[in-house]
Design a protein around this motif. Structure first.
Motif, PDB file in Angstrom:
ATOM      1  N   ALA A  33       0.825  -1.206   0.000  1.00  0.00           N
ATOM      2  CA  ALA A  33       0.000   0.000   0.000  1.00  0.00           C
ATOM      3  C   ALA A  33       0.860   1.257   0.000  1.00  0.00           C
ATOM      4  O   ALA A  33       0.600   2.206  -0.755  1.00  0.00           O
ATOM      5  N   ALA A  34       1.884   1.284   0.852  1.00  0.00           N
ATOM      6  CA  ALA A  34       2.736   2.472   0.929  1.00  0.00           C
ATOM      7  C   ALA A  34       3.485   2.689  -0.381  1.00  0.00           C
ATOM      8  O   ALA A  34       3.635   3.827  -0.850  1.00  0.00           O
ATOM      9  N   THR A  35       3.965   1.617  -0.997  1.00  0.00           N
ATOM     10  CA  THR A  35       4.652   1.752  -2.286  1.00  0.00           C
ATOM     11  C   THR A  35       3.703   2.288  -3.344  1.00  0.00           C
ATOM     12  O   THR A  35       4.064   3.177  -4.137  1.00  0.00           O
ATOM     13  N   ALA A  36       2.479   1.778  -3.367  1.00  0.00           N
ATOM     14  CA  ALA A  36       1.502   2.230  -4.355  1.00  0.00           C
ATOM     15  C   ALA A  36       1.164   3.707  -4.175  1.00  0.00           C
ATOM     16  O   ALA A  36       1.096   4.468  -5.154  1.00  0.00           O
ATOM     17  N   LEU A  37       0.943   4.132  -2.939  1.00  0.00           N
ATOM     18  CA  LEU A  37       0.608   5.532  -2.691  1.00  0.00           C
ATOM     19  C   LEU A  37       1.794   6.442  -3.004  1.00  0.00           C
ATOM     20  O   LEU A  37       1.620   7.542  -3.551  1.00  0.00           O
ATOM     21  N   ALA A  38       3.008   6.001  -2.646  1.00  0.00           N
ATOM     22  CA  ALA A  38       4.194   6.799  -2.960  1.00  0.00           C
ATOM     23  C   ALA A  38       4.370   6.927  -4.465  1.00  0.00           C
ATOM     24  O   ALA A  38       4.704   8.010  -4.981  1.00  0.00           O
ATOM     25  N   ASP A  64       1.994   9.549  -5.765  1.00  0.00           N
ATOM     26  CA  ASP A  64       2.421  10.908  -5.424  1.00  0.00           C
ATOM     27  C   ASP A  64       3.647  11.339  -6.222  1.00  0.00           C
ATOM     28  O   ASP A  64       3.743  12.496  -6.660  1.00  0.00           O
ATOM     29  N   ILE A  65       4.598  10.439  -6.412  1.00  0.00           N
ATOM     30  CA  ILE A  65       5.811  10.808  -7.148  1.00  0.00           C
ATOM     31  C   ILE A  65       5.505  10.955  -8.628  1.00  0.00           C
ATOM     32  O   ILE A  65       6.088  11.809  -9.309  1.00  0.00           O
ATOM     33  N   HIS A 100       6.234  14.201 -10.758  1.00  0.00           N
ATOM     34  CA  HIS A 100       6.917  14.103 -12.049  1.00  0.00           C
ATOM     35  C   HIS A 100       6.174  14.920 -13.105  1.00  0.00           C
ATOM     36  O   HIS A 100       6.793  15.651 -13.904  1.00  0.00           O
ATOM     37  N   ARG A 101       4.856  14.825 -13.125  1.00  0.00           N
ATOM     38  CA  ARG A 101       4.070  15.644 -14.060  1.00  0.00           C
ATOM     39  C   ARG A 101       4.209  17.130 -13.729  1.00  0.00           C
ATOM     40  O   ARG A 101       4.290  17.979 -14.630  1.00  0.00           O
ATOM     41  N   ALA A 102       4.254  17.441 -12.423  1.00  0.00           N
ATOM     42  CA  ALA A 102       4.426  18.840 -12.024  1.00  0.00           C
ATOM     43  C   ALA A 102       5.779  19.372 -12.480  1.00  0.00           C
ATOM     44  O   ALA A 102       5.894  20.527 -12.929  1.00  0.00           O
ATOM     45  N   ALA A 103       6.817  18.549 -12.371  1.00  0.00           N
ATOM     46  CA  ALA A 103       8.154  18.980 -12.797  1.00  0.00           C
ATOM     47  C   ALA A 103       8.184  19.251 -14.298  1.00  0.00           C
ATOM     48  O   ALA A 103       8.848  20.193 -14.761  1.00  0.00           O
ATOM     49  N   ALA A 162       7.947  11.784  -1.159  1.00  0.00           N
ATOM     50  CA  ALA A 162       6.967  12.348  -2.091  1.00  0.00           C
ATOM     51  C   ALA A 162       6.351  13.623  -1.532  1.00  0.00           C
ATOM     52  O   ALA A 162       6.101  14.588  -2.269  1.00  0.00           O
ATOM     53  N   ARG A 163       6.095  13.646  -0.233  1.00  0.00           N
ATOM     54  CA  ARG A 163       5.494  14.835   0.381  1.00  0.00           C
ATOM     55  C   ARG A 163       6.458  16.020   0.360  1.00  0.00           C
ATOM     56  O   ARG A 163       6.047  17.167   0.150  1.00  0.00           O
ATOM     57  N   LEU A 164       7.738  15.746   0.574  1.00  0.00           N
ATOM     58  CA  LEU A 164       8.727  16.828   0.493  1.00  0.00           C
ATOM     59  C   LEU A 164       8.881  17.310  -0.947  1.00  0.00           C
ATOM     60  O   LEU A 164       8.973  18.513  -1.207  1.00  0.00           O
ATOM     61  N   LEU A 165       8.918  16.379  -1.882  1.00  0.00           N
ATOM     62  CA  LEU A 165       9.069  16.742  -3.291  1.00  0.00           C
ATOM     63  C   LEU A 165       7.924  17.638  -3.748  1.00  0.00           C
ATOM     64  O   LEU A 165       8.126  18.595  -4.509  1.00  0.00           O
ATOM     65  N   ARG A 166       6.748  17.348  -3.284  1.00  0.00           N
ATOM     66  CA  ARG A 166       5.577  18.157  -3.618  1.00  0.00           C
ATOM     67  C   ARG A 166       5.777  19.608  -3.185  1.00  0.00           C
ATOM     68  O   ARG A 166       5.425  20.546  -3.919  1.00  0.00           O
ATOM     69  N   LEU A 167       6.362  19.827  -2.010  1.00  0.00           N
ATOM     70  CA  LEU A 167       6.582  21.183  -1.513  1.00  0.00           C
ATOM     71  C   LEU A 167       7.702  21.888  -2.267  1.00  0.00           C
ATOM     72  O   LEU A 167       7.658  23.114  -2.462  1.00  0.00           O
TER      73      LEU A 167
END
Length: 510
Positions: free
Chosen positions: A209-214, A217-218, A222-225, A435-440
């Motif tokens: 589950a954690a891998t799927a959610l990460a 988010d990543i 990636h699309r945001a970048a 992923a949460r840090l990358l988002r910020l």
């Protein structure tokens, strides 16, 4: 088991259908989990097979034996005692509680696996887990304790105890005694025997589950970048006709780079170069299709692992009634997700590096086309992005610090019964954090691009880029005078989430 179930605005999650990451997201809130007749039938048949095997006095790990390294010793005779025998010694977790969204996703993965009819569990276990999703109940699950080898034993044991009314849980976001939370939610405590208890803990559902959610988010980051890279190119007046040329990227030979280049060209359609930029841009601009393309190829590998894991029965032993087989093996060994989560860590680190370097280029008057240093409206009297860049650098450093591979850090344990372990749980939970840090960090660059236009950069010439800047300007005022930017960064990150939302599929698919 009874529950207060809120009506769904969308179709229920059907345990007869393959799980998707979108289902894991939906599990964070109240949702109906449907147990089709075929699921009930195969769970009953598997349970009947277990009873027949035990009636023949055949040995079944965890039902007639001790656990782990103590498999050579007999377990307890009473079924309820054998349940306690399974769970009590696993109450050794430490650390903060895992995010409720991740916990609920893990429990959805677990009930789907049990519903495949190869675990020998009671139907009431599947029904009890399904009922939980119609409420806001969340088991309190500690972060530390799993080595991801014999499943996520310790965190899943805490979840199981919580569903029995022992330990702690969350309801409506409040942490409280599990028995109280169950009663308030209208849920009946689970009643388990030894096989039920072992099946609930003996799988890598948390890791999966954690891998799927990460991954989800990543991929969004990636699309945001990609989007932010296009906006940077347009705001600075760079010429994308060279480094994004389809012939150039076709010669590179990597499908991810070609696909990223095509998406960036689409976003930059109509952009007019300023003519004032160097022939060759810095790598943080010129090499974006190669870097982001390599990330795309890596994420596609993780896509495959997650897809397989979400369709995997993660348990031991497994029961095959049609062939009268009870097979003891290692389907609880989380190495695939461990490797995949390590790939996510590497991707997150390099995406963070790229976005932070693009921010550095944007605030540097030597490389940004003569814009004020730090994009300050009045340098010296104001400081523009100076504090936000410091925070971005700190977040990149934290992502990079966490990027050491976990999937090969094996340490023998359990009297060398578990003599190789994958540590996928740590890898997966770390990827969620990254992923949460990358988002910020992406949100910080977005704030910088909005400010760049305020202090003299040109408005975008590509219509798609111009539309993004307009949306940013609606939620992020110009930094003039200075103000705290923490909330602006979060708002910009929220907007990027909306702008990069993938096309929505139907809520349930077989």
């Amino acid at each position: 088991m009874t529950t207060h179930t809120a009506p769904d605005a969308v179709s229920p999650i059907d345990l007869a259908c393959p799980l998707r990451v979108a289902d894991l997201r939906r599990a964070a809130t109240e949702v109906t989990v449907y147990i089709a007749a075929e699921v009930r039938d195969r769970v009953r048949r598997s349970r009947d097979h277990l009873r027949a095997v035990l009636g023949d006095n055949r040995q079944v790990y965890g039902a007639t034996t001790g656990f782990g390294a103590l498999v050579g010793f007999a377990g307890r005779d009473d079924d309820a005692d054998q349940c306690d025998n399974t769970l009590a010694h696993l109450g050794a977790g430490q650390g903060p509680d895992i995010d409720p969204e991740v916990v609920r996703a893990a429990m959805l993965v677990r009930v789907w696996s049990l519903g495949q009819g190869t675990s020998g569990v009671s139907l009431r276990v599947v029904e009890g887990l399904a009922a939980m999703f119609g409420t806001t109940f969340v088991p309190a699950m500690p972060r530390l304790g799993s080595v991801g080898a014999s499943g996520d034993l310790i965190p899943l044991a805490y979840a199981t105890q919580s569903l029995r009314g022992r330990g702690w849980a969350y309801l409506d976001g409040d942490r409280r005694p599990a028995a109280e939370a169950l009663a308030t939610a209208g849920l009946t405590p689970l009643r388990l025997d030894g096989r039920d208890a072992l099946a609930l803990v003996n799988g890598t559902s948390l890791t999966t589950a954690a891998t799927a959610l990460a991954l989800d988010d990543i991929r969004r980051a990636h699309r945001a970048a990609q989007l932010l890279s296009c906006l940077l190119v347009d705001v600075l007046g760079c010429d994308p006709g060279q480094f994004l040329h389809p012939r150039l990227l076709a010669a590179y030979g990597h499908p991810g780079a070609a696909d990223v280049g095509a998406r960036m060209r689409e976003c930059l359609a109509g952009a007019v170069p300023s003519g004032g930029r160097p022939l060759q841009e810095a790598y943080s601009i010129r090499c974006t299709p190669q870097l982001l393309g390599a990330a795309e190829d890596a994420l596609r590998y993780v896509d495959g692992v997650v897809e397989s894991d979400l369709r995997s029965v993660s348990d031991n032993p497994l029961f095959f009634p049609d062939d009268d087989l009870v097979l003891h093996g290692g389907n609880f060994f989380g190495q695939p997700a461990a490797f995949a989560a390590d790939v996510l860590a590497t991707v997150a680190a390099q995406l963070g590096n790229l976005v932070e370097r693009q921010l550095d280029l944007l605030v540097d008057p030597v490389r940004n086309g003569g814009l004020p240093p730090m994009l300050a409206a009045g340098p010296g009297r104001q400081h523009g992005l100076q504090g936000a860049q410091l925070a971005s650098t700190a977040m990149v450093a934290e992502i990079r610090r966490q990027a050491t591979p976990a999937g090969m850090q094996s340490l023998p344990t359990n009297l060398h019964n578990q003599d190789v372990v994958p540590f996928g749980t740590q890898a997966a939970l770390r990827a969620v954090d990254q992923a949460r840090l990358l988002r910020l960090i992406c949100g910080t660059l977005a704030v910088g691009l909005r400010q760049a236009v305020h202090v003299g950069a040109r408005t975008p010439t590509a219509p798609a880029c111009g539309a993004v800047l307009e949306r940013l300007a609606e939620i992020v005022p110009a930094i003039d005078p200075d103000r705290p930017l923490d909330a602006d960064v979060r708002r910009a990150a929220d907007l990027l989430d909306l702008l990069t939302e993938p096309p929505q599929l139907p809520a349930s698919a077989g």
